[in-house]
Design an enzyme around this catalytic site. Structure first.
Site, PDB file in Angstrom:
ATOM      1  N   TYR A   1      -9.242   4.804  -4.178  1.00 39.73           N
ATOM      2  CA  TYR A   1      -8.587   3.575  -3.935  1.00 39.73           C
ATOM      3  C   TYR A   1      -7.347   3.800  -3.232  1.00 39.73           C
ATOM      4  O   TYR A   1      -6.945   4.782  -3.042  1.00 39.73           O
ATOM      5  CB  TYR A   1      -8.520   2.791  -5.250  1.00 39.73           C
ATOM      6  CG  TYR A   1      -7.908   3.349  -6.365  1.00 39.73           C
ATOM      7  CD1 TYR A   1      -6.944   4.389  -6.358  1.00 39.73           C
ATOM      8  CD2 TYR A   1      -8.258   2.826  -7.609  1.00 39.73           C
ATOM      9  CE1 TYR A   1      -6.230   4.846  -7.648  1.00 39.73           C
ATOM     10  CE2 TYR A   1      -7.283   3.018  -8.828  1.00 39.73           C
ATOM     11  CZ  TYR A   1      -6.659   4.403  -8.720  1.00 39.73           C
ATOM     12  OH  TYR A   1      -5.971   4.779  -9.810  1.00 39.73           O
ATOM     13  N   GLU A   2      -6.642   2.601  -3.061  1.00 38.22           N
ATOM     14  CA  GLU A   2      -5.457   2.758  -1.967  1.00 38.22           C
ATOM     15  C   GLU A   2      -5.668   3.412  -0.689  1.00 38.22           C
ATOM     16  O   GLU A   2      -4.721   3.929  -0.348  1.00 38.22           O
ATOM     17  CB  GLU A   2      -4.358   2.904  -2.915  1.00 38.22           C
ATOM     18  CG  GLU A   2      -4.058   2.282  -4.114  1.00 38.22           C
ATOM     19  CD  GLU A   2      -3.885   0.758  -3.959  1.00 38.22           C
ATOM     20  OE1 GLU A   2      -3.678   0.366  -2.743  1.00 38.22           O
ATOM     21  OE2 GLU A   2      -4.103   0.090  -5.051  1.00 38.22           O
ATOM     22  N   GLY A   3      -6.824   3.305  -0.305  1.00 38.49           N
ATOM     23  CA  GLY A   3      -6.954   3.934   0.929  1.00 38.49           C
ATOM     24  C   GLY A   3      -7.595   5.136   0.813  1.00 38.49           C
ATOM     25  O   GLY A   3      -6.822   6.305   0.313  1.00 38.49           O
TER      26      GLY A   3
ATOM     27  N   ARG B   1       0.650   4.109  -2.667  1.00 38.57           N
ATOM     28  CA  ARG B   1      -0.030   5.264  -2.066  1.00 38.57           C
ATOM     29  C   ARG B   1       0.967   6.513  -2.913  1.00 38.57           C
ATOM     30  O   ARG B   1       0.120   7.482  -3.405  1.00 38.57           O
ATOM     31  CB  ARG B   1      -0.156   5.541  -0.814  1.00 38.57           C
ATOM     32  CG  ARG B   1      -1.229   4.812  -0.136  1.00 38.57           C
ATOM     33  CD  ARG B   1      -1.150   4.602   1.243  1.00 38.57           C
ATOM     34  NE  ARG B   1      -2.496   3.813   1.905  1.00 38.57           N
ATOM     35  CZ  ARG B   1      -2.784   3.826   3.009  1.00 38.57           C
ATOM     36  NH1 ARG B   1      -1.752   3.563   4.125  1.00 38.57           N
ATOM     37  NH2 ARG B   1      -4.088   2.980   3.240  1.00 38.57           N
TER      38      ARG B   1
ATOM     39  N   MET C   1       0.850  -1.254  -0.004  1.00 36.52           N
ATOM     40  CA  MET C   1       0.098  -0.052   0.160  1.00 36.52           C
ATOM     41  C   MET C   1       0.935   1.102  -0.071  1.00 36.52           C
ATOM     42  O   MET C   1       0.570   2.067  -0.764  1.00 36.52           O
ATOM     43  CB  MET C   1      -0.810  -0.133   1.267  1.00 36.52           C
ATOM     44  CG  MET C   1      -1.919  -0.930   1.068  1.00 36.52           C
ATOM     45  SD  MET C   1      -3.232  -0.739   0.094  1.00 36.52           S
ATOM     46  CE  MET C   1      -4.068   0.378   0.738  1.00 36.52           C
TER      47      MET C   1
END
Length: 598
Positions: A436-438, A296, A292
């Site tokens: 996405y990706e947090g 990010r 992640m």
């Protein structure tokens, strides 16, 4: 519409004069990646991305990827062929470990390559981005057998990778996943479950797809403590490295999305699929964060890259479109670039894009220092700063990606709302990046919940103090820098006040801190971007290029005077606490809405 001009001069200036790339190239392990070599490499890369990849962007959006009756996924016309050229040229392997066939170049260089590729075609770029995250997880946690079996062809790009985290009932709550992994007699695991939102979960561009799957073993602790990570290949790999039988992984459907149509977002079903444990059982969250964190920063770069592509298109349109008469015009009609409000939108795009590029590259340089500097203390501090910058780059970068592509569409006027111009695609494509990706809310929670508390707040306050040293440089730089120094000083004061409030409030009122986390992160983004623009303006005269020095000064001044003041206006929201956010329950919120309508 399909034209893309890589901003190589801007990138070269940033590397040499703003983020200190020559110091990165001097670190052990990067000696072969000197600035001259890197600039030449990036020129070749930019040519490939603009000539080969960029023309696929519009066709990919129109055609999209398609799920076939036999369960396979076919990408749009041209994607397979261009991806083969990408692999043959070795662009994906440039920043990856030499041990497995990569170029061993710094992450900073990889970030530039990613910007160029994403500007050319965001949907295409997602496949290499996810593969890189899977590679980094294997490099850090895979055993020697897994590394030997999978990494060489993943590094070349012959095999691609995915991250399988999300499930229908779990969403961002990874700890709620239910995919199970039962150990087989031969040491492998039988993986059963369903995963959603899997980017490039199936496609026809590579012969093998290596899924990294989070699952729970029998008897594992509840929540995130009981998650493990597994490699589950599309095809099993024989002892001689050849591909064997198809694993029991099935693509149930493709999502019908707002944008990035060419990128297949798959729902995958695993039925006793053969998987192999990465690392140790119940350590999956640690491995997930390796994937992640890599992704990010990459997603933040997407905000920059798509905004750059949209800016180039809107600038060209503003020069060509003639409508009305600007002040003092003598021609029958004026190009709309001559109108003040269009100039405001173009300058807003230009200044924010420059600031974002500097921030993304700065973050990457700290990543490189955290891995390659010979001094342990320098590595540790670089890791702290990269930890601060990454959620800012991801969240602020993608928020601006949305805002700047919207401005680009606005410059097109009514034609921007018409799909044929291509302006709308940029806005549709980048909208997912804040999710996405947090989600960006999760990034803000990470900033105040994890990064702010490092060393009792000293880590972030020290970084802010380092940023404030530029005030002295600006004071000594001359009268033309005066308003930049004045505004930066005022906004640094506001950011420091918000930071100290967060530190004083956090333990007693965590909801209060979380309630202000998003505006607080934006304060950081605005200040850090202005700081980097000021650094660029101070450095530019040393190039001997008067035009460059003038443009960098104008960008820094415009940002400081017209964009940066938003920072102080967010102080109230950042420190307001949670009282009013929770003052009305759901019924009251609905009632308030009904009263407004009546």
């Amino acid at each position: 519409m399909d034209h893309y001009q890589p901003p190589l001069a801007d990138i070269s200036f940033a590397l040499k004069h703003v983020v200190g790339y020559p110091d990165i190239a001097a670190l052990p392990g990067f000696e072969h990646a000197d600035l001259g070599t890197v600039v030449e490499l990036l020129e070749q890369c930019g040519d490939f991305m603009s000539v080969a990849v960029a023309p696929t962007n519009r066709q990919g959006d129109i055609q999209g990827s398609q799920l076939q009756p036999d369960g396979t996924v076919v990408t749009p016309n041209g994607f397979k062929e261009v991806y083969r050229q990408y692999v043959e040229a070795g662009w994906g392997s440039v920043p990856l470990p030499e041990e497995y066939g990569g170029g061993g170049f710094p992450r900073t260089v990889g970030v530039v390559i990613q910007e160029l590729m994403t500007s050319a075609n965001m949907a295409f770029s997602l496949c290499p981005l996810l593969t890189q995250g899977a590679i980094e997880a294997l490099v850090h946690y895979g055993d020697d057998a897994l590394k030997k079996r999978y990494l060489p062809k993943m590094v070349t790009g012959e095999w691609t990778g995915t991250m399988n985290l999300t499930e229908p009932q779990a969403g961002s709550d990874v700890g709620a996943l239910t995919t199970r992994a039962v150990k087989n007699e031969d040491g492998s695991y039988a993986i059963t479950g369903q995963k959603i939102f899997i980017t490039y979960g199936d496609h026809d561009m590579a012969e093998q797809i290596v899924h990294l799957v989070l699952a729970r073993t029998p008897g594992a602790p509840e929540g995130t403590r009981g998650i493990s990570c597994f490699i589950v290949p599309k095809f099993l790999v024989n002892d001689d490295g050849s591909l064997g039988r198809r694993n029991t992984v099935e693509t149930l459907s493709l999502e019908h999305k707002m944008g990035i149509h060419a990128s297949p977002t798959c729902v995958l079903s695993y039925e006793d699929a053969t998987g192999y444990l990465v690392g140790e059982e119940n350590r999956g969250m640690r491995i997930m964060f390796v994937m992640m964190n890599s992704a990010r920063l990459g997603v933040g770069v997407q905000g920059l890259a798509v905004a750059e592509r949209a800016y180039q298109q809107s600038l060209a349109y503003a020069q060509d479109r003639r409508q009305g008469l600007a002040t003092g015009a003598t021609n029958p009609s004026s190009a709309i670039i001559d109108f003040p409000d269009v100039r405001r939108m173009l300058m807003t795009q230009h200044a924010h894009i420059a600031a974002l590029r500097y921030l993304m590259l700065l973050d990457a340089t700290y990543v490189d220092r955290s891995t390659n500097d010979p001094d342990p203390a320098v590595r540790a501090r670089a890791d702290e700063i990269a930890g601060i910058l990454t959620p800012i780059c991801k969240s602020f970068g993608t928020d601006l990606g949305n805002e700047l592509t919207s401005l680009a569409l606005q410059i097109h006027g009514g034609m921007g709302f018409i799909e044929e111009t291509g302006a709308a695609q940029h806005l549709r494509d980048i909208r997912i990046a804040a999710i996405y990706e947090g989600t960006n809310g999760i990034q803000a929670a990470d900033l105040v919940g994890r990064k702010l508390g490092v060393r009792g707040g000293a880590s972030m306050l020290e970084f802010l103090a380092d940023m404030r040293e530029i005030e002295f440089e600006l004071t000594n730089a001359g009268a033309e820098f005066a308003t930049i120094r004045k505004e930066l000083s005022r906004q640094f004061d506001a950011l420091e006040e918000a930071t100290r409030w967060m530190l004083a409030t956090g333990q007693a009122d965590p909801d209060g801190v979380l309630s202000g986390s998003t505006p607080y992160l934006r304060m950081w983004g605005l200040c850090a971007g202005a700081w980097m623009l000021a650094r660029a303006a101070l450095a530019a005269p040393a190039t001997g290029d008067a035009a460059l020095a003038d443009s960098q000064l104008v960008l820094a001044r415009f940002h400081a005077e017209q964009l940066l003041p938003q920072c102080a206006s967010l102080l109230g929201a950042a420190t307001a606490g949670s009282r009013d956010l929770f003052a009305l329950d759901a019924d009251q919120l609905a009632g308030a809405a009904r009263r407004v309508r009546s």
